[in-house]
Design a protein around this motif. Structure first.
Motif, mmCIF file in Angstrom:
data_model
loop_
_atom_site.group_PDB
_atom_site.id
_atom_site.type_symbol
_atom_site.label_atom_id
_atom_site.label_comp_id
_atom_site.label_asym_id
_atom_site.label_seq_id
_atom_site.Cartn_x
_atom_site.Cartn_y
_atom_site.Cartn_z
ATOM 1 N N MET A 199 2.254 1.780 -3.429
ATOM 2 C CA MET A 199 1.245 2.273 -4.358
ATOM 3 C C MET A 199 0.917 3.740 -4.109
ATOM 4 O O MET A 199 0.620 4.482 -5.039
ATOM 5 C CB MET A 199 -0.029 1.422 -4.275
ATOM 6 C CG MET A 199 0.117 0.074 -4.947
ATOM 7 S SD MET A 199 -1.431 -0.818 -5.024
ATOM 8 C CE MET A 199 -1.405 -1.694 -3.494
ATOM 9 N N LEU A 200 0.959 4.134 -2.866
ATOM 10 C CA LEU A 200 0.677 5.533 -2.543
ATOM 11 C C LEU A 200 1.885 6.433 -2.800
ATOM 12 O O LEU A 200 1.767 7.645 -2.764
ATOM 13 C CB LEU A 200 0.237 5.670 -1.089
ATOM 14 C CG LEU A 200 -1.121 5.025 -0.770
ATOM 15 C CD1 LEU A 200 -1.388 5.101 0.737
ATOM 16 C CD2 LEU A 200 -2.238 5.741 -1.516
ATOM 17 N N GLN A 222 0.825 -1.204 0.000
ATOM 18 C CA GLN A 222 0.000 0.000 0.000
ATOM 19 C C GLN A 222 0.859 1.254 0.000
ATOM 20 O O GLN A 222 0.567 2.224 -0.694
ATOM 21 C CB GLN A 222 -0.942 0.005 1.202
ATOM 22 C CG GLN A 222 -2.088 -0.963 1.071
ATOM 23 C CD GLN A 222 -2.967 -0.972 2.317
ATOM 24 O OE1 GLN A 222 -2.642 -0.368 3.333
ATOM 25 N NE2 GLN A 222 -4.085 -1.679 2.227
ATOM 26 N N GLU A 223 1.913 1.256 0.795
ATOM 27 C CA GLU A 223 2.796 2.421 0.832
ATOM 28 C C GLU A 223 3.488 2.634 -0.505
ATOM 29 O O GLU A 223 3.680 3.764 -0.943
ATOM 30 C CB GLU A 223 3.825 2.275 1.952
ATOM 31 C CG GLU A 223 3.227 2.464 3.335
ATOM 32 C CD GLU A 223 4.271 2.378 4.420
ATOM 33 O OE1 GLU A 223 5.457 2.175 4.111
ATOM 34 O OE2 GLU A 223 3.888 2.501 5.599
ATOM 35 N N LYS A 269 4.706 6.692 -0.988
ATOM 36 C CA LYS A 269 5.345 7.264 0.199
ATOM 37 C C LYS A 269 6.825 6.934 0.273
ATOM 38 O O LYS A 269 7.593 7.666 0.858
ATOM 39 C CB LYS A 269 4.648 6.778 1.467
ATOM 40 C CG LYS A 269 3.241 7.302 1.621
ATOM 41 C CD LYS A 269 2.622 6.825 2.907
ATOM 42 C CE LYS A 269 1.249 7.402 3.077
ATOM 43 N NZ LYS A 269 0.599 6.956 4.313
#
Length: 122
Positions: free
Chosen positions: A115-116, A112-113, A118
């Motif tokens: 994909m975001l 998720q990180e 970050k």
């Protein structure tokens, strides 16, 4: 023979005309071959037989995983409100219990990180 800018333009027009004539001829040959092959294939195809699934596979919900009527009504109402259609037009064929993945929460968080964006440093 072709001298100057006028000759260059004449040569360009002649070349472009030849290219498009050849491409048009190739397209025509492809269409004709498709029609010839299509006719032969339609003769070889036998009648289509309908395949009826066995009755045992239609019962997808096991006895220990029976879905209650309230849950079906809730899911139908949620789908109907999301699609903005009346409940009478929605038909639930079967429900399947959700099986959570065996991926660890740390792996999921890392993905998720990524994909975001970050963890991306420029």
């Amino acid at each position: 023979m072709f001298e100057g800018i006028g000759g260059a333009l004449q040569l360009a027009v002649i070349d472009m005309t030849l290219v498009f004539l050849i491409l048009g001829g190739l397209a025509l040959v492809m269409v004709l071959l498709k029609n010839i092959v299509g006719i032969k294939e339609t003769k070889k195809i036998p009648k289509e037989n309908k395949i009826v699934p066995p009755l045992s596979s239609t019962n997808l919900i096991k006895e220990n995983e029976e879905v209650e009527g309230k849950l079906v009504a809730l899911i139908t109402a949620a789908v109907a409100s999301y699609l903005e259609k009346p409940k009478s037009k929605i038909k639930i064929l079967h429900l399947k219990k959700y099986k959570p993945s065996v991926i660890s929460p740390w792996t999921t968080l890392g993905r998720q990180e990524l994909m975001l964006g970050k963890n991306i440093k420029y």
